[in-house]
Design a protein around this motif. Structure first.
Motif, short mmCIF file in Angstrom:
data_model
loop_
_atom_site.label_atom_id
_atom_site.label_comp_id
_atom_site.label_asym_id
_atom_site.label_seq_id
_atom_site.Cartn_x
_atom_site.Cartn_y
_atom_site.Cartn_z
N MET A 325 57.65 9.65 -52.12
CA MET A 325 57.18 9.88 -53.48
C MET A 325 58.27 9.65 -54.53
N ALA A 326 59.52 9.56 -54.10
CA ALA A 326 60.63 9.41 -55.05
C ALA A 326 60.50 8.20 -55.97
N PRO A 327 60.00 7.04 -55.50
CA PRO A 327 59.87 5.89 -56.42
C PRO A 327 59.03 6.18 -57.66
N ALA A 328 58.14 7.19 -57.58
CA ALA A 328 57.34 7.52 -58.76
C ALA A 328 58.23 7.97 -59.91
N GLY A 329 59.24 8.79 -59.60
CA GLY A 329 60.17 9.20 -60.64
C GLY A 329 61.02 8.05 -61.15
N ILE A 330 61.41 7.16 -60.24
CA ILE A 330 62.19 5.98 -60.64
C ILE A 330 61.37 5.10 -61.58
N ALA A 331 60.07 4.99 -61.31
CA ALA A 331 59.21 4.15 -62.16
C ALA A 331 59.20 4.66 -63.59
N MET A 332 59.06 5.97 -63.77
CA MET A 332 59.03 6.52 -65.13
C MET A 332 60.35 6.27 -65.84
N THR A 333 61.46 6.40 -65.11
CA THR A 333 62.76 6.16 -65.71
C THR A 333 62.92 4.71 -66.14
N LEU A 334 62.51 3.80 -65.28
CA LEU A 334 62.66 2.37 -65.58
C LEU A 334 61.72 1.91 -66.69
N MET A 335 60.54 2.50 -66.75
CA MET A 335 59.53 2.04 -67.70
C MET A 335 59.72 2.61 -69.10
N SER A 336 60.50 3.66 -69.24
CA SER A 336 60.69 4.25 -70.57
C SER A 336 61.26 3.25 -71.58
N PRO A 337 62.35 2.55 -71.26
CA PRO A 337 62.84 1.56 -72.24
C PRO A 337 61.89 0.38 -72.44
N VAL A 338 61.16 0.01 -71.39
CA VAL A 338 60.18 -1.08 -71.53
C VAL A 338 59.07 -0.65 -72.49
N GLY A 339 58.57 0.58 -72.30
CA GLY A 339 57.55 1.09 -73.21
C GLY A 339 58.05 1.18 -74.64
N ALA A 340 59.33 1.55 -74.80
CA ALA A 340 59.90 1.64 -76.15
C ALA A 340 59.92 0.27 -76.82
N ARG A 341 60.24 -0.77 -76.06
CA ARG A 341 60.25 -2.12 -76.65
C ARG A 341 58.84 -2.55 -77.06
N ILE A 342 57.86 -2.19 -76.24
CA ILE A 342 56.47 -2.51 -76.60
C ILE A 342 56.07 -1.75 -77.87
N THR A 343 56.50 -0.50 -77.96
CA THR A 343 56.19 0.31 -79.14
C THR A 343 56.80 -0.29 -80.39
N ARG A 344 58.05 -0.74 -80.30
CA ARG A 344 58.68 -1.35 -81.47
C ARG A 344 57.98 -2.64 -81.87
N ALA A 345 57.52 -3.40 -80.88
CA ALA A 345 56.91 -4.70 -81.17
C ALA A 345 55.44 -4.59 -81.55
N ARG A 346 54.69 -3.72 -80.87
CA ARG A 346 53.25 -3.67 -81.05
C ARG A 346 52.72 -2.32 -81.53
N GLY A 347 53.57 -1.30 -81.58
CA GLY A 347 53.12 0.01 -82.00
C GLY A 347 52.81 0.92 -80.82
N PRO A 348 52.92 2.25 -81.00
CA PRO A 348 52.71 3.19 -79.90
C PRO A 348 51.28 3.22 -79.37
N LYS A 349 50.32 2.88 -80.22
CA LYS A 349 48.93 2.85 -79.76
C LYS A 349 48.74 1.84 -78.63
#
Length: 482
Positions: A325-349
């Protein structure tokens, strides 16, 4: 030398002109959020052994889990409001005190009441995460806030995901009490680090209003009754007089509480702000995301640890399950900066909608990969990546829709919505697995169909969350949603 930041560098307490590096602020607060979140899954690996540890029936030891959810639900919006009134850093430090004390009490507990008391104190620290989110929004340059807030918000899921294998390893090879001593030490170290390394946000001029004690009592009574009925309904009987009375009492108390909040100055929760379409729809979607996120941590560990003799169980030990189950925590850590870039480019919605769809994909694939450890670990990674996207987008939507002096309280209320989702998830998934179960030897276990239905339920809830997120109106003045 000029700076491109739209906000001044933060100043530490005491008025020193030395700026604090933003990376240090983010790292300290995010690690603190992960430590707080770990308490939610700390006892999951030892749930089955709690009756033997404390020589008590399972109906009594189940309070060791339930009490943390109840206290967290009540304390989170209260901590947010106190942060707006008296200072976010001050409340951040105060929230670590019950975490340290409660963890020490759990480490020393020899009876269920003492353990429940310690777990309740741990729940008081949950307000740390929304307070940290609000501090990051106040302290960091504007271009850094999206990524930092995404990581801080995701720390709730990251801590829960990493807490599972960590607790499983310690519990299997050493005493479970070490888990709580480690949290005690971490809480003390975090308090010292935050006090020394994290500045206080600049104070805003505002009219001080009395703290809404009546609002706290009303919200506490209503939420405790509601969540108690939801979490204990299957055990006590959904049609039992007690559960029906709790549901009815909760509805009455919360209605009266709402009437009070609309008429008192300095209300604990500004319901008029909460009723704004952007805030309201975001909070409703947050309930569903909380439900879907927690369902995974309830279903997959049981499926992995079910005996292989059942024909569908994967026969893993507690530690093996935790590592898968550990990769689940790794996924959230890795995806946080990716999600932030999407938010800056396209908005949080856009990030929120994408997160819900990715979660639903992960759950749907899990229902098809139940016979493979690699498949389940991979699909858990996908679903958790979606959680990271959704959790990172929620605070950005809330912070862009509320006044500056209500940011911490609004974030606290959003965290409360997630808590309601996780509590409801525990009840609903528990009912599904209990109703679709059979006896294997001396044990009653969910059937293969039960696990599949539960996973598909998580998939459906995530799809509805994405649909709700798509309906979130863009706040006025923020045409791109950022």
């Amino acid at each position: 030398m000029t700076t491109t930041s739209s906000r001044p560098a933060p100043l530490p307490d005491g008025g020193s002109a030395t700026p604090v590096p933003p990376n240090r602020i983010v790292a300290v607060l995010a690690v603190g959020g992960i430590v707080v979140a770990m308490t939610q899954t700390l006892v999951v690996p030892i749930i089955a052994t709690l009756p033997a540890i404390f020589d008590a029936p399972a109906s009594d030891t189940s309070w060791i889990i339930t009490v943390t959810l109840l206290v967290a639900a009540v304390s989170t919006p209260v901590a947010g409001r106190l942060g707006d009134l008296y200072g976010k850093k001050k409340m951040l430090l105060i929230s670590l005190v019950p975490l340290a004390v409660g963890s020490a009490v759990c480490a020393l507990a020899t009876t269920v009441p003492v353990m429940v008391t310690g777990r309740g104190l741990q729940g008081l620290a949950t307000g740390f995460i929304p307070l940290g989110i609000s501090m990051l929004h106040d302290l960091l340059p504007k271009e850094r806030t999206a990524g930092a807030i995404s990581l801080m918000s995701s720390s709730l899921g990251i801590g829960g995901a990493f807490g599972l294998p960590f607790a499983a390893g310690v519990a299997q090879f050493a005493s479970w009490r070490i888990l709580f001593w480690l949290i005690t030490v971490c809480a003390v170290l975090m308090a010292v680090t935050i006090w020394r390394a994290v500045p206080s946000p600049a104070a805003r001029v505002r009219v001080r209003t009395p703290f809404d004690y009546v609002g706290v009592l009303g919200l506490s009574a209503g939420l405790v009754a509601l969540l108690l009925a939801v979490s204990k309904g299957a055990e006590w009987g959904w049609a039992s007089p007690l559960v029906l009375a709790l549901f009815g009492g909760s509805a009455v108390v919360l209605l009266v509480w709402g009437w009070w909040e609309l008429r008192t100055p300095g209300a604990l929760v500004d319901l008029r702000t909460t009723a704004r379409p952007a805030v309201l729809v975001t909070n409703l979607a947050s309930v569903l995301v909380g439900f879907a996120m927690y369902a995974q941590s309830l279903i997959l560990p049981q499926l992995m640890q079910a005996p292989a003799e059942t024909g569908f169980g994967l026969g893993q030990s507690m530690l093996q399950m935790g590592l898968w189950m550990a990769p689940a925590g790794i996924a959230m850590t890795l995806m946080s900066p990716v999600g932030a870039r999407i938010t800056r480019a396209r908005g949080p919605k856009t990030t929120f909608v994408l997160g819900g769809l990715i979660m639903s994909l992960g759950y749907g694939l899990s229902a098809l990969a139940m016979d493979s450890l690699v498949g389940l670990a991979a699909t858990a990674f996908v679903a958790s990546a979606g959680v990271g996207f959704a959790y990172g987008a929620m605070p950005a939507l809330i912070l862009g829709s509320v006044p500056a002096d209500e940011k911490a309280a609004a974030n606290g209320f959003n965290a409360l919505m997630r808590s309601i989702g996780t509590s409801t998830s525990a009840a609903v998934i528990g009912v599904v697995l209990a109703r679709m179960s059979t006896t294997y030897g001396d044990h009653t276990l969910p059937t293969e169909s039960g696990f599949r239905v539960a996973l598909l339920l998580g998939c459906g809830v995530a799809i509805v969350a994405a649909a709700l997120a798509a309906a979130i109106p863009v706040p006025k003045g923020l045409p791109d949603g950022r």
